[in-house]
Design a protein around this motif. Sequence first.
Motif, PDB file in Angstrom:
ATOM      1  N   GLN A 161       0.598  -1.244  -0.118  1.00 21.70           N
ATOM      2  CA  GLN A 161       0.304  -0.061   0.129  1.00 21.70           C
ATOM      3  C   GLN A 161       0.471   1.337   0.241  1.00 21.70           C
ATOM      4  N   SER A 162       0.873   2.129  -1.304  1.00 26.10           N
ATOM      5  CA  SER A 162       1.432   3.131  -1.324  1.00 26.10           C
ATOM      6  C   SER A 162       2.935   3.289  -1.199  1.00 26.10           C
ATOM      7  N   TRP A 163       3.695   3.506  -0.102  1.00 24.70           N
ATOM      8  CA  TRP A 163       5.132   3.030  -0.103  1.00 24.70           C
ATOM      9  C   TRP A 163       5.407   1.969  -0.274  1.00 24.70           C
ATOM     10  N   GLY A 164       4.993   1.039   0.626  1.00 30.58           N
ATOM     11  CA  GLY A 164       4.847  -0.552   0.205  1.00 30.58           C
ATOM     12  C   GLY A 164       4.619  -0.730  -0.841  1.00 30.58           C
ATOM     13  N   SER A 165       4.026  -0.653  -2.458  1.00 30.59           N
ATOM     14  CA  SER A 165       3.626  -0.329  -3.561  1.00 30.59           C
ATOM     15  C   SER A 165       4.757  -0.315  -4.386  1.00 30.59           C
ATOM     16  N   TYR A 166       5.844   0.205  -3.694  1.00 29.92           N
ATOM     17  CA  TYR A 166       7.010   0.106  -4.827  1.00 29.92           C
ATOM     18  C   TYR A 166       7.339  -0.955  -4.263  1.00 29.92           C
ATOM     19  N   LEU A 167       7.971  -0.907  -2.538  1.00 31.82           N
ATOM     20  CA  LEU A 167       8.554  -2.446  -2.531  1.00 31.82           C
ATOM     21  C   LEU A 167       8.240  -3.342  -3.218  1.00 31.82           C
ATOM     22  N   GLY A 168       6.902  -3.767  -3.039  1.00 29.54           N
ATOM     23  CA  GLY A 168       5.742  -4.594  -3.474  1.00 29.54           C
ATOM     24  C   GLY A 168       6.298  -5.032  -5.434  1.00 29.54           C
ATOM     25  N   LEU A 169       6.090  -4.134  -5.606  1.00 27.69           N
ATOM     26  CA  LEU A 169       6.245  -4.126  -6.988  1.00 27.69           C
ATOM     27  C   LEU A 169       7.958  -4.957  -7.071  1.00 27.69           C
TER      28      LEU A 169
END
Length: 375
Positions: A161-169
């Motif tokens: 989610q949000s910043w976490g979506s960068y890590l997830g991608l």
Amino acid sequence: MKCWVAGLVWLAVTGFSVSAQAAEPPAPAPHNRAEAVKVIADLRRVVADGGIERLESVRIGGIDQWVSIRGNDRRNPVLLMLHGGPGWVAMPTSWYFQRGWEEYFTVVQWDQRGAGKTYVANDPAQVAPTMSRERMIADSEEMVAWLRREFGKDKIFVMGQSWGSYLGLELAQRRPGWLHAYIGIGQLTNAPESERRGWAWTLQQAREDGNAEAVAELEALAPYAPGSAPVPLENLFKQRRWLNYYGGMVHNRRGGDAEAAAITLSPEYTDQDVAGIWKGNDFSMQHLLGEVLTLDMSAVRELKVPLFLFEGRHDYNVSSELAAQWFQTVKAPTKQLVWFEQSAHEVMIEEPGKTLLTLVQQVRPIAERAGDGAR
């Protein structure tokens, strides 16, 4: 006959009343954080046979990092949530939005390096030199590897989610063989363009509202986020102040005050942890946020894992319009964009029912088809 029936009804009603009066009186309403937290903790306690409820630190990236692991059946697929921010932890509000997920997944909330309970558990001076994007990606890889070993799973789900979506991608690109699917909420794509659009939308709202203070403050930031240079955090915070005020982060709410208040009721958090949340949030933003807002992930054109995007129609904090445009260009084995029409940036909190239904009906079947999950 009518009198006899009426008498039975009277006896039933008064009998119930007598029983209720004879029973132990209900507990008084909580008067402080400790009492309120106890109520929430007991209400959501995992009592299912084969359930799991753990709160512990794990050695990741050379430091102790805290996780909450909850679910009704250990056989269920594992779902790791990567929180936003940087530093805006999801564990302490998960008591509100996550309980339904736990019937269908083993849900892992992780306070990342420099955030939440992990921030409190470590010396900030020692952690500070390690606060880099590559270290955070490496931590994410280590966490997924640990969960796969811990639960004997070939693959897990990752939600960012949000910043976490960068890590997830990044995980989806680097470790596709470890994931059933990647789920992005408030997906980060072209961060500089997202900032410009958020500023323009906010200025438009302020002008339409006749808010001279907001207009003056926003216009003074122009040109806002030009090119790909980092936005000074002072300017970013001014933009976010008014964007939040006009519902660009939480639809039809003026900022995240309700979510911030919910954090204080977290059963996972001690008083010391609650006090440390805001310090950790500031610490993480100071070390990571400026660089993050220079990223352009729209260059990602192919993933080797199924892709889901959960996007709030009113998200101007991280532009959902840009995320939808990127979604049209990226190739994946399967992909699905789900719009949340009454949400902005906090989809799981703003529309928790639809989030649960989508996870159960659209996401979980991928694991079931792979033989992962309780039947």
